[in-house]
Scaffold this motif. Structure first.
Motif, PDB file in Angstrom:
ATOM      1  N   SER A 294     -51.646 107.206  55.250  1.00 46.87           N
ATOM      2  CA  SER A 294     -51.742 106.567  56.463  1.00 46.87           C
ATOM      3  C   SER A 294     -52.594 105.331  56.474  1.00 46.87           C
ATOM      4  N   VAL A 295     -53.465 105.448  55.736  1.00 43.70           N
ATOM      5  CA  VAL A 295     -54.497 104.255  55.506  1.00 43.70           C
ATOM      6  C   VAL A 295     -53.548 103.200  54.774  1.00 43.70           C
ATOM      7  N   VAL A 296     -52.985 103.485  53.653  1.00 39.68           N
ATOM      8  CA  VAL A 296     -52.059 102.478  53.093  1.00 39.68           C
ATOM      9  C   VAL A 296     -51.133 101.754  53.935  1.00 39.68           C
ATOM     10  N   LEU A 297     -50.389 102.733  54.869  1.00 38.22           N
ATOM     11  CA  LEU A 297     -49.156 102.313  55.515  1.00 38.22           C
ATOM     12  C   LEU A 297     -49.858 101.230  56.530  1.00 38.22           C
ATOM     13  N   VAL A 298     -51.146 101.681  57.325  1.00 41.90           N
ATOM     14  CA  VAL A 298     -51.650 100.973  58.100  1.00 41.90           C
ATOM     15  C   VAL A 298     -52.024  99.457  57.631  1.00 41.90           C
ATOM     16  N   PHE A 299     -52.793  99.525  56.545  1.00 44.79           N
ATOM     17  CA  PHE A 299     -53.116  98.456  55.870  1.00 44.79           C
ATOM     18  C   PHE A 299     -51.649  97.385  55.550  1.00 44.79           C
ATOM     19  N   VAL A 300     -50.747  97.952  55.081  1.00 41.78           N
ATOM     20  CA  VAL A 300     -49.531  97.220  54.779  1.00 41.78           C
ATOM     21  C   VAL A 300     -48.926  96.682  56.073  1.00 41.78           C
ATOM     22  N   ILE A 301     -48.812  97.274  57.269  1.00 39.56           N
ATOM     23  CA  ILE A 301     -48.378  96.957  58.318  1.00 39.56           C
ATOM     24  C   ILE A 301     -49.152  95.670  58.947  1.00 39.56           C
ATOM     25  N   PHE A 302     -50.526  95.948  58.804  1.00 33.56           N
ATOM     26  CA  PHE A 302     -51.264  94.921  59.097  1.00 33.56           C
ATOM     27  C   PHE A 302     -51.156  93.621  58.273  1.00 33.56           C
ATOM     28  N   MET A 303     -51.286  93.597  56.837  1.00 30.13           N
ATOM     29  CA  MET A 303     -50.799  92.440  56.269  1.00 30.13           C
ATOM     30  C   MET A 303     -49.439  91.997  56.376  1.00 30.13           C
ATOM     31  N   VAL A 304     -48.354  92.642  56.508  1.00 30.29           N
ATOM     32  CA  VAL A 304     -47.099  91.978  57.033  1.00 30.29           C
ATOM     33  C   VAL A 304     -47.032  91.168  58.097  1.00 30.29           C
ATOM     34  N   ALA A 305     -47.811  91.864  59.317  1.00 29.62           N
ATOM     35  CA  ALA A 305     -48.118  90.885  60.589  1.00 29.62           C
ATOM     36  C   ALA A 305     -48.736  89.726  60.283  1.00 29.62           C
ATOM     37  N   PHE A 306     -49.941  89.729  59.439  1.00 28.69           N
ATOM     38  CA  PHE A 306     -50.852  88.809  59.329  1.00 28.69           C
ATOM     39  C   PHE A 306     -49.960  87.504  58.755  1.00 28.69           C
ATOM     40  N   ILE A 307     -49.111  87.806  57.323  1.00 31.57           N
ATOM     41  CA  ILE A 307     -48.476  86.956  56.562  1.00 31.57           C
ATOM     42  C   ILE A 307     -47.317  86.267  57.592  1.00 31.57           C
ATOM     43  N   SER A 308     -46.714  87.173  58.304  1.00 32.97           N
ATOM     44  CA  SER A 308     -45.678  86.804  59.294  1.00 32.97           C
ATOM     45  C   SER A 308     -46.365  85.964  60.093  1.00 32.97           C
ATOM     46  N   GLY A 309     -47.451  86.117  60.842  1.00 36.98           N
ATOM     47  CA  GLY A 309     -48.139  85.277  61.913  1.00 36.98           C
ATOM     48  C   GLY A 309     -48.313  83.758  61.226  1.00 36.98           C
ATOM     49  N   LEU A 310     -48.856  83.860  59.808  1.00 33.12           N
ATOM     50  CA  LEU A 310     -49.338  82.656  59.336  1.00 33.12           C
ATOM     51  C   LEU A 310     -47.952  81.830  58.690  1.00 33.12           C
ATOM     52  N   ASP A 311     -46.808  82.470  58.545  1.00 35.55           N
ATOM     53  CA  ASP A 311     -45.533  81.967  58.342  1.00 35.55           C
ATOM     54  C   ASP A 311     -45.100  81.054  59.381  1.00 35.55           C
ATOM     55  N   LEU A 312     -45.158  81.905  60.693  1.00 33.83           N
ATOM     56  CA  LEU A 312     -44.590  81.432  61.953  1.00 33.83           C
ATOM     57  C   LEU A 312     -45.500  80.122  62.240  1.00 33.83           C
ATOM     58  N   ALA A 313     -46.913  80.278  62.066  1.00 31.85           N
ATOM     59  CA  ALA A 313     -47.547  79.132  62.620  1.00 31.85           C
ATOM     60  C   ALA A 313     -47.437  77.936  61.485  1.00 31.85           C
ATOM     61  N   PHE A 314     -47.266  78.245  60.352  1.00 34.74           N
ATOM     62  CA  PHE A 314     -46.745  77.018  59.493  1.00 34.74           C
ATOM     63  C   PHE A 314     -45.581  76.302  59.620  1.00 34.74           C
ATOM     64  N   ILE A 315     -44.551  77.124  60.043  1.00 32.74           N
ATOM     65  CA  ILE A 315     -43.298  76.991  60.497  1.00 32.74           C
ATOM     66  C   ILE A 315     -43.521  76.092  61.639  1.00 32.74           C
ATOM     67  N   LYS A 316     -44.023  76.354  62.879  1.00 31.98           N
ATOM     68  CA  LYS A 316     -44.293  75.285  64.090  1.00 31.98           C
ATOM     69  C   LYS A 316     -44.963  74.243  63.625  1.00 31.98           C
ATOM     70  N   GLY A 317     -45.981  74.463  62.575  1.00 34.47           N
ATOM     71  CA  GLY A 317     -46.718  73.181  62.480  1.00 34.47           C
ATOM     72  C   GLY A 317     -45.876  72.089  61.860  1.00 34.47           C
ATOM     73  N   VAL A 318     -45.165  72.481  60.831  1.00 35.80           N
ATOM     74  CA  VAL A 318     -44.319  71.665  60.268  1.00 35.80           C
ATOM     75  C   VAL A 318     -43.123  70.986  60.867  1.00 35.80           C
ATOM     76  N   ASN A 319     -42.707  71.827  61.879  1.00 39.88           N
ATOM     77  CA  ASN A 319     -41.435  71.152  62.994  1.00 39.88           C
ATOM     78  C   ASN A 319     -42.127  70.427  63.701  1.00 39.88           C
ATOM     79  N   TRP A 320     -43.496  70.599  64.137  1.00 41.62           N
ATOM     80  CA  TRP A 320     -44.168  69.649  65.218  1.00 41.62           C
ATOM     81  C   TRP A 320     -44.484  68.331  64.425  1.00 41.62           C
ATOM     82  N   LEU A 321     -45.053  68.474  63.007  1.00 43.25           N
ATOM     83  CA  LEU A 321     -45.467  67.398  62.273  1.00 43.25           C
ATOM     84  C   LEU A 321     -44.447  66.424  61.851  1.00 43.25           C
TER      85      LEU A 321
END
Length: 128
Positions: free
Chosen positions: A99-126
């Motif tokens: 369960s610790v490993v699964l929670v950590f993996v889900i957190f990291m997937v959400a974090f990386i997805s959030g960064l990816d989305l933020a970079f996509i928005k930033g590049v499209n705005w710029l």
């Protein structure tokens, strides 16, 4: 009062200088121990090492003791012997670790997805 006096407690007044001299300091000695031989003059410390060619030939001889199937069976027996020494986790520990490993993996997937989305928005705005 000296620092050594506080560590030695009530025995500080005893004049035991030999015990202080033999106490390890935690540092490596500057001198290396060496074997004494009659040809040794003491001027130069040398190490007796076998030549590289002799070491290679002995390594090759040790690598091929015989039948490869016997070596494979010996290897598998050693693996089984080592696996018997392992302390395996019980069911509760496995559920916790999983369960610790699964929670950590889900957190990291959400974090990386959030960064990816933020970079996509930033590049499209710029570069829009």
């Amino acid at each position: 009062m000296d620092e050594r006096d506080t560590r030695r407690g009530a025995h500080a007044d005893e004049g035991d200088g030999a015990a202080a001299a033999t106490r390890p300091s935690g540092k490596r000695s500057a001198r290396r121990t060496r074997t004494s031989s009659p040809a040794d003059t003491g001027a130069i410390a040398t190490l007796d090492r076998p030549s590289r060619k002799a070491a290679k030939t002995t390594d090759r001889a040790e690598r091929k003791p015989g039948n490869p199937f016997k070596r494979l069976i010996k290897f598998l027996r050693e693996v089984i012997a080592e696996l018997r020494k392992v302390i395996w986790p019980n069911r509760k520990q496995m559920v916790t670790y999983t369960s610790v490993v699964l929670v950590f993996v889900i957190f990291m997937v959400a974090f990386i997805s959030g960064l990816d989305l933020a970079f996509i928005k930033g590049v499209n705005w710029l570069f829009g």
